[in-house]
Design a protein around this motif. Structure first.
Motif, short mmCIF file in Angstrom:
data_model
loop_
_atom_site.label_atom_id
_atom_site.label_comp_id
_atom_site.label_asym_id
_atom_site.label_seq_id
_atom_site.Cartn_x
_atom_site.Cartn_y
_atom_site.Cartn_z
N GLN A 94 15.15 0.68 -13.39
CA GLN A 94 14.34 1.80 -13.86
C GLN A 94 15.02 2.39 -15.10
O GLN A 94 15.65 3.43 -15.04
N PRO A 95 14.93 1.73 -16.26
CA PRO A 95 15.77 2.12 -17.40
C PRO A 95 15.27 3.31 -18.21
O PRO A 95 16.02 3.86 -18.99
N TYR A 96 14.00 3.71 -18.02
CA TYR A 96 13.40 4.68 -18.94
C TYR A 96 13.52 6.11 -18.42
O TYR A 96 13.36 6.37 -17.23
N ASP A 97 13.78 7.02 -19.34
CA ASP A 97 13.99 8.42 -18.97
C ASP A 97 12.77 9.02 -18.28
O ASP A 97 12.91 9.84 -17.37
N ASN A 98 11.57 8.63 -18.71
CA ASN A 98 10.38 9.22 -18.09
C ASN A 98 10.08 8.63 -16.71
O ASN A 98 9.10 9.01 -16.08
N GLN A 99 10.92 7.74 -16.25
CA GLN A 99 10.84 7.27 -14.87
C GLN A 99 11.71 8.11 -13.94
O GLN A 99 11.75 7.88 -12.74
N TRP A 100 12.42 9.09 -14.52
CA TRP A 100 13.34 9.93 -13.75
C TRP A 100 13.10 11.40 -14.05
O TRP A 100 14.05 12.17 -14.19
N GLN A 101 11.86 11.81 -14.15
CA GLN A 101 11.57 13.20 -14.47
C GLN A 101 11.93 14.11 -13.30
O GLN A 101 11.75 13.76 -12.14
N VAL A 102 12.40 15.29 -13.63
CA VAL A 102 12.85 16.23 -12.60
C VAL A 102 11.73 16.56 -11.63
O VAL A 102 11.97 16.69 -10.42
N LYS A 103 10.51 16.66 -12.12
CA LYS A 103 9.40 17.00 -11.23
C LYS A 103 9.13 15.91 -10.20
O LYS A 103 8.46 16.14 -9.20
N ASP A 104 9.64 14.71 -10.43
CA ASP A 104 9.44 13.59 -9.52
C ASP A 104 10.68 13.31 -8.68
O ASP A 104 10.85 12.21 -8.17
N LEU A 105 11.56 14.30 -8.56
CA LEU A 105 12.83 14.09 -7.85
C LEU A 105 12.63 13.50 -6.46
O LEU A 105 13.33 12.56 -6.07
N GLU A 106 11.70 14.06 -5.69
CA GLU A 106 11.52 13.59 -4.31
C GLU A 106 11.13 12.12 -4.26
O GLU A 106 11.64 11.36 -3.44
N HIS A 107 10.25 11.72 -5.16
CA HIS A 107 9.80 10.33 -5.17
C HIS A 107 10.89 9.39 -5.68
O HIS A 107 11.07 8.29 -5.16
N CYS A 108 11.63 9.82 -6.70
CA CYS A 108 12.72 9.00 -7.23
C CYS A 108 13.81 8.81 -6.18
O CYS A 108 14.35 7.71 -6.02
N PHE A 109 14.15 9.89 -5.49
CA PHE A 109 15.15 9.77 -4.42
C PHE A 109 14.67 8.82 -3.33
O PHE A 109 15.44 8.00 -2.82
N ASP A 110 13.39 8.91 -2.98
CA ASP A 110 12.85 8.02 -1.96
C ASP A 110 12.97 6.56 -2.38
O ASP A 110 13.29 5.69 -1.57
N HIS A 111 12.76 6.28 -3.64
CA HIS A 111 12.90 4.90 -4.12
C HIS A 111 14.36 4.45 -4.10
O HIS A 111 14.65 3.29 -3.81
N PRO B 257 0.80 -1.23 0.00
CA PRO B 257 0.00 0.00 0.00
C PRO B 257 0.82 1.26 0.00
O PRO B 257 0.45 2.24 -0.60
N LYS B 258 1.97 1.26 0.72
CA LYS B 258 2.74 2.49 0.84
C LYS B 258 3.83 2.62 -0.22
O LYS B 258 4.69 3.45 -0.12
N ALA B 259 3.82 1.73 -1.21
CA ALA B 259 4.88 1.79 -2.22
C ALA B 259 4.81 3.10 -2.96
O ALA B 259 3.75 3.58 -3.31
N ARG B 260 6.01 3.63 -3.21
CA ARG B 260 6.08 4.88 -3.95
C ARG B 260 6.55 4.61 -5.35
O ARG B 260 7.27 3.67 -5.57
N ALA B 261 6.23 5.48 -6.31
CA ALA B 261 6.64 5.27 -7.68
C ALA B 261 7.03 6.58 -8.31
O ALA B 261 6.48 7.61 -7.99
N CYS B 262 8.05 6.51 -9.20
CA CYS B 262 8.42 7.71 -9.93
C CYS B 262 7.47 7.82 -11.10
O CYS B 262 7.84 7.50 -12.23
N ALA B 263 6.19 8.14 -10.85
CA ALA B 263 5.18 8.14 -11.89
C ALA B 263 5.35 9.36 -12.77
O ALA B 263 5.67 10.43 -12.31
N SER B 264 5.10 9.19 -14.03
CA SER B 264 5.16 10.33 -14.93
C SER B 264 4.32 10.08 -16.15
O SER B 264 4.02 8.94 -16.48
N LYS B 265 3.92 11.14 -16.82
CA LYS B 265 3.15 10.99 -18.04
C LYS B 265 4.06 10.57 -19.17
O LYS B 265 5.15 11.05 -19.29
N ALA B 266 3.55 9.71 -20.01
CA ALA B 266 4.36 9.23 -21.13
C ALA B 266 4.26 10.22 -22.27
O ALA B 266 3.22 10.80 -22.53
#
Length: 520
Positions: free
Chosen positions: A449-466, A13-22
């Motif tokens: 996490q090989p894809y560029d849209n999994q590392w969007q700058v706007k998702d920095l906090e979530h990506c760092f958390d992962h 339930p608490k899993a975080r994701a570097c979600a982004s629009k494709a």
């Protein structure tokens, strides 16, 4: 070895994701040059995994310095892509101024985000992929507070923003220029002097590597690594036990005129003898460098570096490392390593493995002692290439391309470990960790996490958390495989004590829970 993949499991339930629009596909992805990495099919993408109980860390590492010649394997650019202007770090990188067991099982790994159904930069759509649930909010201030922090104004206690932390860690151009002038002068003087000897080291050249040239150096340009490489094309390696990383080196032919004969111990080239002579040459020469106060630090047991401490005009530490360049097939222990096929592409992996590999005089441990004739494999040149060419899109993070937050996450992980080591300076157990552990974990995360849209700058906090979550899982399972030598576990009990891993894990857990107060 590519990371293991299992069937997709239900995310906690608490899993975080570097979600982004494709982003929509474009014509760019249609025509590829030979060296370009192919788009990874959906079937090859790692599935979301069940989350473990852990998180991540960051560390301190020596930085690399200047050097002229170096030929990294070229990655082809998309047609029409413009070359980005030089960054401050690139300007120092020889252009202006400066001339390690398998991943934890799927059920034990925390999930990273598996975002939208398409790749950015004109990639083909990946059928059957749905966006991950929205990530939980990471502790931090509201945007207005963040703006005040970035503007240099004092923020209320207990508030922070990762972008503000990165701004604090950013190297300033003026500092880079000053460090470049000092390090260039010292290194170039030493190189000319070593090359002038009509002896064993006259053919050495420079190799730039390490976090400074990977452009992930943080806080200040005050530590550098310089490799003086000596090419030895006709050598034969004999593995030390089943270590996978340490080798005895001998010549396939040993003509009488070979200047390295004096360093033979029986039939093997002695790492300790060569390092001793190399130190003598450097020590005798540093006193001839004018307008600079330099001293050589005492040799650390098992260390391959000759460490110079410059105190005038700036305080800078320079590690000069002797390296043997082997133009041969990489050793069998590396066969399943470098798992970047789904990230940077099979062609890039094949090209990198065709480059030379290096051996440095870091000895294998024998109980409480060292086997001083052994050499250890080094892939710092390959790590540099990967980090500087980290995106699936060939224009990732260039002036004309889309920015990602991969390097920002790595910097923050390094900073977290560094600050924990500073805070608990009296706890010797944290001295067992270094930034190489953080960098190795980060490279594995990038393959997941090989894809560029999994590392969007706007998702920095979530990506760092992962990234933190993954690193904590490696600590919990006591398993962090070497990125190039999968049989080597950097977190094995004989490498790092269980108590040390537990202590670091606990402190990172606390920081994550409290919103990383160390970053305030």
């Amino acid at each position: 070895m590519d990371p293991q993949r299992g069937k997709a499991t239900r995310t906690a339930p608490k899993a975080r994701a570097c979600a982004s629009k494709a982003s929509a596909p474009s014509a760019k992805g249609a025509a590829r040059k030979p060296n370009e990495s192919p788009v990874v099919p959906a079937a090859a993408r790692p599935n979301a995994q069940r989350r473990g109980s852990t998180r991540s860390s960051r560390s301190q590492q020596k930085e690399s310095a200047p050097g002229p010649q170096e030929r990294p394997p070229a990655r082809a650019r998309c047609a029409g892509a413009k070359k980005a202007p030089l960054s401050a770090e690139d300007a120092v990188d020889g252009q202006e101024g400066l001339a390690e067991g398998p991943l934890p099982p799927a059920a034990m790994r925390p999930p990273l985000s598996r975002d939208g159904s398409r790749r950015t930069e004109g990639a083909r759509s990946a059928p059957g992929r749905r966006p991950c649930p929205a990530p939980a909010v990471l502790h931090g201030p509201d945007p207005l507070v963040a703006a005040r922090i970035l503007g240099g104004k004092e923020a209320p206690p207990g508030t922070w923003k990762l972008q503000a932390v990165l701004e604090k860690l950013r190297l300033r151009r003026q500092e880079i220029s000053a460090a470049a002038e000092v390090v260039n002068r010292v290194v170039n003087h030493l190189l000319r002097r070593v090359q002038s000897f009509e002896s064993e080291f006259k053919d050495v050249t420079l190799l730039r590597a390490g976090s400074y040239y990977e452009q992930v150096k943080i806080s200040a340009p005050n530590e550098f690594d310089v490799m003086f490489k000596l090419s030895l094309p006709r050598i034969e390696l004999q593995e030390y036990g089943d270590s996978g990383a340490h080798y005895f080196v001998k010549f396939k032919r040993n003509p009488k005129g070979n200047p390295l004969r004096q360093f033979l111990e029986g039939e093997f080239l002695s790492a300790s003898k060569m390092l001793l002579k190399f130190r003598e040459i450097i020590k005798g020469e540093i006193k001839n460098i004018k307008d600079t106060d330099i001293k050589m630090e005492r040799k650390k047991r098992g260390s391959p570096a000759v460490t110079l401490r410059i105190t005038k005009p700036k305080v800078i530490s320079v590690d000069v490392i002797l390296a043997l360049e082997a133009k041969a097939n990489w050793p069998p222990s590396t066969q399943e390593g470098l798992p970047i096929s789904n990230w940077l592409g099979r062609k890039v992996r094949r090209s990198l493995r065709q480059e030379p590999f290096y051996l440095v005089p870091k000895h294998a441990k024998e109980g409480n002692d060292f086997q001083e004739e052994t050499w250890r494999l080094s892939f710092s040149h390959t790590e540099k290439y990967i980090l500087k060419n980290h995106g699936q899109s060939k224009t990732c993070c260039e002036a004309e391309g889309v920015k990602c937050c991969r390097k920002d996450c790595l910097k923050l992980m390094k900073y977290l470990l560094e600050e924990l080591k500073n805070k608990f300076g009296n706890q010797r157990c944290l001295n067992e960790f270094c930034s190489y552990h953080v960098k190795t974990a980060f490279l594995h995360i990038c393959t997941q996490q090989p894809y560029d849209n999994q590392w969007q700058v706007k998702d920095l906090e979530h990506c760092f958390d992962h990234c933190v979550a993954y690193f904590l899982e490696y600590l919990r399972t006591e398993h962090l495989k070497h990125f190039f030598i999968p049989g080597v576990n950097l977190f094995s009990p004989d490498q790092i004590k269980k108590m040390s891993k537990a202590f670091l894990s606990k402190e990172i857990e606390y920081q994550r829970l409290k919103g990383f107060p160390l970053f305030q």
